[in-house]
Design an enzyme around this catalytic site. Structure first.
Site: not given
Ligand SMILES: NC(=O)c1ccc[n+]([C@@H]2O[C@H](COP(=O)([O-])OP(=O)(O)OC[C@H]3O[C@@H](n4cnc5c(N)ncnc54)[C@H](OP(=O)(O)O)[C@@H]3O)[C@@H](O)[C@H]2O)c1
Length: 254
Positions: A64, A91, A155-157, A159
């Protein structure tokens, strides 16, 4: 000069956080398929093991990252296993809708602990190892790290903070030959919206609305982000640092 061939990252060691789903899983796959050893980090062991299935170069490291004691252990695990570290991909991230009239200290802390503090502590713990290999860091921001999203200001802040860390670290670490860049994805298929606690109907509506607003007419696929994370990290990308690459089907132009 010849055009660079496809990345061959044989012998490289990469840490990908959030590797159990979405962009992180696609990124772990992309690096492993290019020959790198990958430590995949996330809370859910089963999700990480699914990412690692059929790819022996990926090792699952359940942890975590909201716990400030975790990052050092993540870096140590990669070093113990493979002896060096070339790339850190920050990521893992949390998305949370939090309109101002529902803003709480707990909500702000949850976003910043994962989106800002964890990447910072991971980068700090990785630094001595990245120095030895003239390694690289790729941070995963969002198109909403530099354009406003009503109802998701924090969230935006968080990032926006990650983007500024990217630029400052790029400058700070350039004398060590360490490059630091970021991708800023637009709406991409993943578990992010469901993980934000939104009901299925709301998630479907948001996805339809997002696809309608993207000039290229659809949401992105995780591999379309992962490909660029790999290119930014590729040692063949020798003279690029401090940049935020928006990958959003043209959303930023609207
Ligand atoms: N998808 C979009 O539209 C989008 C757009 C812009 C930016 N992003 C960014 O892209 C990145 C990846 O997101 P995603 O879209 O692929 O979403 P996602 O499928 O929800 O992936 C997020 C990952 O982070 C892990 N995570 C969450 N909390 C955690 C913690 N406390 N410790 C360790 N791992 C943790 C989750 O795994 P566990 O739950 O197993 O911990 C999950 O595998 C993020 O930074 C997100 O802000 C996504």
């Amino acid at each position: 000069m010849a055009v660079s061939p496809p990345a061959d990252l044989t012998g490289q060691v990469v840490i990908v956080t959030g590797a159990g789903s979405g962009i992180g899983r696609a990124t772990a796959h992309a690096f492993a398929d290019a020959g790198a050893q990958v430590l995949g980090v996330g809370r859910r062991k089963d999700a990480l093991e699914e990412t690692a299935a059929d790819r022996p170069r990926i090792a699952a490291h359940p942890a975590d990252l909201s716990d400030p004691d975790t990052p050092q252990g993540v870096i140590d695990a990669a070093i113990e296993r493979w002896g060096h570290l070339d790339t850190l991909v920050n990521n893992a991230g949390a998305t949370r809708m939090m309109p101002l009239d529902r803003t709480t200290a707990e909500g702000i802390a949850a976003l910043f602990d994962l989106n800002v503090t964890a990447p910072s502590l991971l980068a700090a713990a990785a630094l001595p190892h990245l120095r030895k290999r003239r390694g690289t860091i790729v941070n995963v921001s969002s198109t909403y790290g530099h354009r406003p999203l009503a109802g998701a200001a924090h969230y935006g802040a968080s990032k926006a903070a990650l983007e500024q860390l990217t630029r400052a670290w790029a400058l700070e670490l350039a004398p060590d030959g360490i490059r630091v860049n970021a991708v800023a994805p637009g709406p991409t298929e993943s578990e992010a919206l469901a993980a934000a606690g939104l009901p299925e109907g709301v998630v479907d509506r948001i996805k339809r609305d997002e696809a309608d607003r993207v000039p290229l007419g659809r949401r992105g696929e995780p591999h379309e982000i992962a490909d660029w994370i790999l290119r930014l990290a590729d040692p063949a990308t020798t003279w690029l640092t401090g940049q935020i690459l928006t990958i959003d089907g043209g959303l930023e132009l609207t």
